[in-house]
Scaffold this motif. Structure first.
Motif, PDB file in Angstrom:
ATOM      1  N   PRO A  69      29.329  35.667  59.166  1.00  0.00           N
ATOM      2  CA  PRO A  69      29.969  36.985  59.041  1.00  0.00           C
ATOM      3  C   PRO A  69      31.001  37.227  60.139  1.00  0.00           C
ATOM      4  O   PRO A  69      30.812  36.799  61.285  1.00  0.00           O
ATOM      5  N   ILE A  70      32.098  37.884  59.772  1.00  0.00           N
ATOM      6  CA  ILE A  70      33.169  38.229  60.713  1.00  0.00           C
ATOM      7  C   ILE A  70      33.383  39.742  60.619  1.00  0.00           C
ATOM      8  O   ILE A  70      33.647  40.268  59.530  1.00  0.00           O
ATOM      9  N   LYS A  71      33.279  40.418  61.741  1.00  0.00           N
ATOM     10  CA  LYS A  71      33.386  41.882  61.736  1.00  0.00           C
ATOM     11  C   LYS A  71      34.861  42.303  61.708  1.00  0.00           C
ATOM     12  O   LYS A  71      35.671  41.808  62.493  1.00  0.00           O
ATOM     13  N   VAL A  72      35.181  43.199  60.760  1.00  0.00           N
ATOM     14  CA  VAL A  72      36.547  43.712  60.613  1.00  0.00           C
ATOM     15  C   VAL A  72      36.481  45.230  60.461  1.00  0.00           C
ATOM     16  O   VAL A  72      35.595  45.758  59.778  1.00  0.00           O
ATOM     17  N   ASN A  99      38.115  42.416  49.313  1.00  0.00           N
ATOM     18  CA  ASN A  99      37.821  40.988  49.213  1.00  0.00           C
ATOM     19  C   ASN A  99      37.187  40.465  50.504  1.00  0.00           C
ATOM     20  O   ASN A  99      37.576  40.861  51.600  1.00  0.00           O
ATOM     21  N   LEU A 100      36.220  39.561  50.357  1.00  0.00           N
ATOM     22  CA  LEU A 100      35.475  39.073  51.530  1.00  0.00           C
ATOM     23  C   LEU A 100      36.177  37.960  52.292  1.00  0.00           C
ATOM     24  O   LEU A 100      35.795  37.641  53.415  1.00  0.00           O
ATOM     25  N   ARG A 101      37.185  37.315  51.678  1.00  0.00           N
ATOM     26  CA  ARG A 101      37.851  36.185  52.329  1.00  0.00           C
ATOM     27  C   ARG A 101      39.258  36.534  52.797  1.00  0.00           C
ATOM     28  O   ARG A 101      39.870  35.768  53.533  1.00  0.00           O
ATOM     29  N   TYR A 102      39.808  37.637  52.325  1.00  0.00           N
ATOM     30  CA  TYR A 102      41.090  38.099  52.860  1.00  0.00           C
ATOM     31  C   TYR A 102      41.136  39.614  52.752  1.00  0.00           C
ATOM     32  O   TYR A 102      40.433  40.205  51.931  1.00  0.00           O
ATOM     33  N   LYS A 103      41.934  40.216  53.594  1.00  0.00           N
ATOM     34  CA  LYS A 103      42.123  41.672  53.519  1.00  0.00           C
ATOM     35  C   LYS A 103      43.557  41.992  53.899  1.00  0.00           C
ATOM     36  O   LYS A 103      44.186  41.270  54.667  1.00  0.00           O
ATOM     37  N   HIS A 104      44.061  43.068  53.300  1.00  0.00           N
ATOM     38  CA  HIS A 104      45.318  43.605  53.818  1.00  0.00           C
ATOM     39  C   HIS A 104      45.200  45.118  53.937  1.00  0.00           C
ATOM     40  O   HIS A 104      44.470  45.762  53.190  1.00  0.00           O
ATOM     41  N   GLY A 105      45.879  45.661  54.924  1.00  0.00           N
ATOM     42  CA  GLY A 105      45.831  47.093  55.186  1.00  0.00           C
ATOM     43  C   GLY A 105      46.711  47.424  56.371  1.00  0.00           C
ATOM     44  O   GLY A 105      47.330  46.541  56.971  1.00  0.00           O
ATOM     45  N   PHE A 132      43.165  36.338  56.858  1.00  0.00           N
ATOM     46  CA  PHE A 132      42.437  35.384  56.022  1.00  0.00           C
ATOM     47  C   PHE A 132      41.263  34.799  56.806  1.00  0.00           C
ATOM     48  O   PHE A 132      41.441  34.329  57.939  1.00  0.00           O
ATOM     49  N   ALA A 133      40.086  34.837  56.198  1.00  0.00           N
ATOM     50  CA  ALA A 133      38.914  34.206  56.805  1.00  0.00           C
ATOM     51  C   ALA A 133      39.086  32.694  56.779  1.00  0.00           C
ATOM     52  O   ALA A 133      39.665  32.134  55.849  1.00  0.00           O
ATOM     53  N   ARG A 134      38.594  32.029  57.812  1.00  0.00           N
ATOM     54  CA  ARG A 134      38.691  30.572  57.927  1.00  0.00           C
ATOM     55  C   ARG A 134      37.308  29.959  57.761  1.00  0.00           C
ATOM     56  O   ARG A 134      36.304  30.624  57.954  1.00  0.00           O
ATOM     57  N   GLU A 135      37.311  28.669  57.441  1.00  0.00           N
ATOM     58  CA  GLU A 135      36.060  27.890  57.337  1.00  0.00           C
ATOM     59  C   GLU A 135      35.065  28.610  56.415  1.00  0.00           C
ATOM     60  O   GLU A 135      35.405  28.937  55.292  1.00  0.00           O
ATOM     61  N   ASP A 136      33.831  28.899  56.908  1.00  0.00           N
ATOM     62  CA  ASP A 136      32.838  29.531  56.029  1.00  0.00           C
ATOM     63  C   ASP A 136      32.607  31.005  56.392  1.00  0.00           C
ATOM     64  O   ASP A 136      31.544  31.568  56.158  1.00  0.00           O
ATOM     65  N   GLY A 137      33.630  31.656  56.963  1.00  0.00           N
ATOM     66  CA  GLY A 137      33.488  33.059  57.370  1.00  0.00           C
ATOM     67  C   GLY A 137      33.652  34.029  56.208  1.00  0.00           C
ATOM     68  O   GLY A 137      34.294  33.717  55.208  1.00  0.00           O
ATOM     69  N   TYR A 138      33.068  35.207  56.354  1.00  0.00           N
ATOM     70  CA  TYR A 138      33.294  36.289  55.371  1.00  0.00           C
ATOM     71  C   TYR A 138      33.401  37.611  56.111  1.00  0.00           C
ATOM     72  O   TYR A 138      32.704  37.853  57.092  1.00  0.00           O
ATOM     73  N   LEU A 139      34.306  38.444  55.639  1.00  0.00           N
ATOM     74  CA  LEU A 139      34.742  39.640  56.359  1.00  0.00           C
ATOM     75  C   LEU A 139      33.864  40.836  55.991  1.00  0.00           C
ATOM     76  O   LEU A 139      33.773  41.202  54.817  1.00  0.00           O
ATOM     77  N   CYS A 140      33.225  41.445  56.984  1.00  0.00           N
ATOM     78  CA  CYS A 140      32.310  42.564  56.751  1.00  0.00           C
ATOM     79  C   CYS A 140      32.707  43.753  57.624  1.00  0.00           C
ATOM     80  O   CYS A 140      33.130  43.582  58.769  1.00  0.00           O
ATOM     81  N   TYR A 141      32.518  44.956  57.063  1.00  0.00           N
ATOM     82  CA  TYR A 141      32.775  46.181  57.827  1.00  0.00           C
ATOM     83  C   TYR A 141      31.567  46.536  58.693  1.00  0.00           C
ATOM     84  O   TYR A 141      30.436  46.148  58.386  1.00  0.00           O
ATOM     85  N   HIS A 199      36.139  33.246  47.430  1.00  0.00           N
ATOM     86  CA  HIS A 199      37.471  32.626  47.538  1.00  0.00           C
ATOM     87  C   HIS A 199      38.480  33.659  47.994  1.00  0.00           C
ATOM     88  O   HIS A 199      38.241  34.861  47.932  1.00  0.00           O
ATOM     89  N   GLY A 200      39.614  33.153  48.463  1.00  0.00           N
ATOM     90  CA  GLY A 200      40.655  34.026  48.991  1.00  0.00           C
ATOM     91  C   GLY A 200      41.129  33.582  50.365  1.00  0.00           C
ATOM     92  O   GLY A 200      42.190  33.973  50.831  1.00  0.00           O
ATOM     93  N   GLY A 201      40.327  32.736  51.032  1.00  0.00           N
ATOM     94  CA  GLY A 201      40.629  32.360  52.408  1.00  0.00           C
ATOM     95  C   GLY A 201      41.037  30.912  52.570  1.00  0.00           C
ATOM     96  O   GLY A 201      41.547  30.276  51.645  1.00  0.00           O
ATOM     97  N   ILE A 202      40.784  30.391  53.776  1.00  0.00           N
ATOM     98  CA  ILE A 202      41.267  29.062  54.168  1.00  0.00           C
ATOM     99  C   ILE A 202      40.087  28.111  54.319  1.00  0.00           C
ATOM    100  O   ILE A 202      39.271  28.257  55.247  1.00  0.00           O
ATOM    101  N   SER A 203      39.977  27.168  53.430  1.00  0.00           N
ATOM    102  CA  SER A 203      39.008  26.078  53.554  1.00  0.00           C
ATOM    103  C   SER A 203      39.502  24.936  52.678  1.00  0.00           C
ATOM    104  O   SER A 203      40.323  25.131  51.777  1.00  0.00           O
ATOM    105  N   LEU A 204      39.008  23.748  52.949  1.00  0.00           N
ATOM    106  CA  LEU A 204      39.336  22.594  52.113  1.00  0.00           C
ATOM    107  C   LEU A 204      38.949  22.867  50.663  1.00  0.00           C
ATOM    108  O   LEU A 204      39.700  22.549  49.734  1.00  0.00           O
TER     109      LEU A 204
END
Length: 516
Positions: free
Chosen positions: A422-425, A434-440, A472-481, A498-503
């Protein structure tokens, strides 16, 4: 090796004593019987690992015995041993699900090899795979350390997928853990690579690999034959490993001419990457040319409603005068319509088919406990997708035209990754969900944990609002409030997003096939 029980059935069993002794000296326990009736009685009460069965016996033949054995226990391996080389006997034995077929006279080592293939196969494969991966581990480590370019990253990812699927066969939890650590390290380096290079790819297409918006230009248009029907099938959210899992099913009817991959644009989500594929343009340019049709994340209305219109425009810009059809399959009824209509598509030079099942499965898996159980990890997820495709209307439709002369292209728009970190945003009400990218406008985040574009145009993206930025979330991260943080962390952990950066999200398959 624990004791292996062999039942050998042959009316000339006396002549096989030296063979039986040879096997017993190697640790096998052999029960010898002279006819099919005794064998069937024996198997009612005894469990054996392999049956060696003579074909020509008085009373009840080997083939008749084989049929009755399979009625009692479908799983027991049976090896037919016979003097009869007639093709119809072989066909009947194979049709009755024999495991192997040996022609008399048999050499003791020939029998031993046959037993090893059946009984020790899994252990031998596991040992060989483990040794081979240990040798490959260092070369993959060196490749990751050598500042790979975009083509080398494709090769690295394909090797990782190969070893992941080989490890599946080996069933070695210890080696799988080593592999998963190496794959995680690869994703860490890949995220750094994308962070360094993505903006320059968008600015200067000469430096870039094939991206979503150049897929048709690079991988499809040059290979279309206007004299025969061409089919372009896009399976939404199909990862490269999932393509490798269903490829053998395609191989039954189609010959693979070229297997390749390309990079999904960011965000690796349907709205952006698929519209880019069919328009042949980056999202910022789609919005400029089609302001009414382009929808940002927070706009009302469907986000992928104009793909056919966008594709017609791309054809015109590319000066391709092709009669084309466009079909989108969103549910089972659409799939049945595809099966019924596939022959009519033979009248078009190019047929676009968008099949939206894997993406639906990914989203449903997040919501439904039963699917979390069925698709708990990458292995089971691949298995479900393989089973789906084998029995899908798409496969039925393709089989109906597999005897016709056609070109077949298969691709996807993006992949997905199993999120664990988890990544705090912090964001305002206009921030996307979206959990892998956000705009605002007022995003607050740790810059070490995401790739950020303060000016969306640097990523080829429209600016939904003044001062909007993308992360954009990287690797196996997901964006949480922060609000309800623990609930969302636990709810979404280990889901495929999906939505972020991973192989897994960015390097996706495109394949070209012809009917056999």
């Amino acid at each position: 090796m624990s004791q292996v029980n062999i039942l050998w059935v042959d009316d000339e069993i006396e002549s096989l004593k030296s063979q039986i002794l040879f096997l017993e000296n190697r640790g096998y326990h052999v029960t010898a019987l002279t006819n099919g009736y005794d064998a069937l009685e024996f198997l009612k009460d005894q469990i054996v690992d392999v049956v060696l069965l003579d074909e020509s016996m008085p009373g009840i033949t080997g083939l008749e015995t084989l049929t009755k054995i399979k009625e009692q226990d479908l799983q027991v391996p049976v090896v037919m041993i016979t003097k009869n080389e007639a093709e119809n006997v072989m066909d009947e034995a194979i049709g009755s699900q024999i495991t192997d077929y040996l022609i008399k006279p048999v050499n003791p080592n020939q029998v031993l090899l046959c037993l090893k293939k059946i009984i020790d196969n899994k252990r031998l494969v596991a040992e060989k795979t483990t040794i081979a991966y240990q040798q490959e581990f260092r070369s993959l480590f060196m490749a990751l350390s050598s500042n790979p370019d975009h083509k080398e990253w494709m090769d690295i990812y394909k090797k990782l997928v190969y070893w992941e699927m080989e490890m599946e066969k080996a069933d070695s939890p210890e080696m799988m853990e080593v592999f998963n650590n190496q794959k995680a390290e690869a994703n860490t380096e890949f995220a750094k690579f994308i962070s360094r290079n993505y903006a320059s790819w968008i600015k200067n297409s000469d430096e870039a690999p094939t991206l979503s918006h150049t897929l048709f230009r690079d991988k499809v248009f040059p290979y279309i034959d206007p004299e025969i029907p061409n089919f372009f099938i896009l399976i939404d959210n199909l990862r490269y490993d999932q393509w490798k899992a269903i490829q053998p099913i395609f191989a039954e009817s189609f010959r693979l001419i070229e297997e390749d991959s390309f990079y999904s644009i960011l965000p690796t989500s349907t709205q952006y990457s698929r519209n880019a594929i069919f328009s042949g343009m980056l999202p910022v340019d789609i919005e400029a040319k089609f302001p009414q049709e382009w929808k940002n994340d927070d706009d009302e209305g469907g986000k992928n409603m104009y793909e056919e219109h966008f594709f017609a425009d791309q054809l015109a810009r590319a000066r391709k005068d092709l009669k084309f059809s466009y079909t989108k399959v969103l549910n089972h009824n659409d799939g049945q319509h595809l099966v019924n209509n596939i022959h009519n598509m033979m009248n078009y030079q190019l047929n676009i088919i968008v099949y939206n099942f894997v993406d639906m499965l990914s989203h449903a898996r997040t919501e439904m406990e039963v699917l979390k159980e069925l698709a708990g990890d990458e292995t089971s997820y691949r298995s479900i997708i393989t089973s789906w495709f084998e029995h899908s209307p798409l496969h039925q439709a393709l089989k109906k035209i597999s005897d016709k002369k056609i070109n077949l292209f298969l691709a996807t728009d993006h992949g997905s990754v199993r999120v664990k970190t988890p990544i705090k945003v912090i964001g305002d009400k206009q921030t996307t969900t979206n959990l892998r990218y956000k705009h605002g406008r007022n995003l607050n985040y740790d810059p070490k944990e995401v790739l950020a574009f303060r000016d969306p145009k640097d990523a080829g993206l429209p600016r939904p609002n003044v001062n909007s930025s993308y992360i954009f979330a990287r690797e196996d991260g997901y964006l949480c409030y922060p609000n309800n943080y623990n609930y969302f962390v636990n709810y979404y952990k280990n889901t495929f997003q999906h939505g972020g950066i991973s192989l897994e999200e960015m390097i996706v398959p495109v394949a070209r096939m012809v009917s056999k």
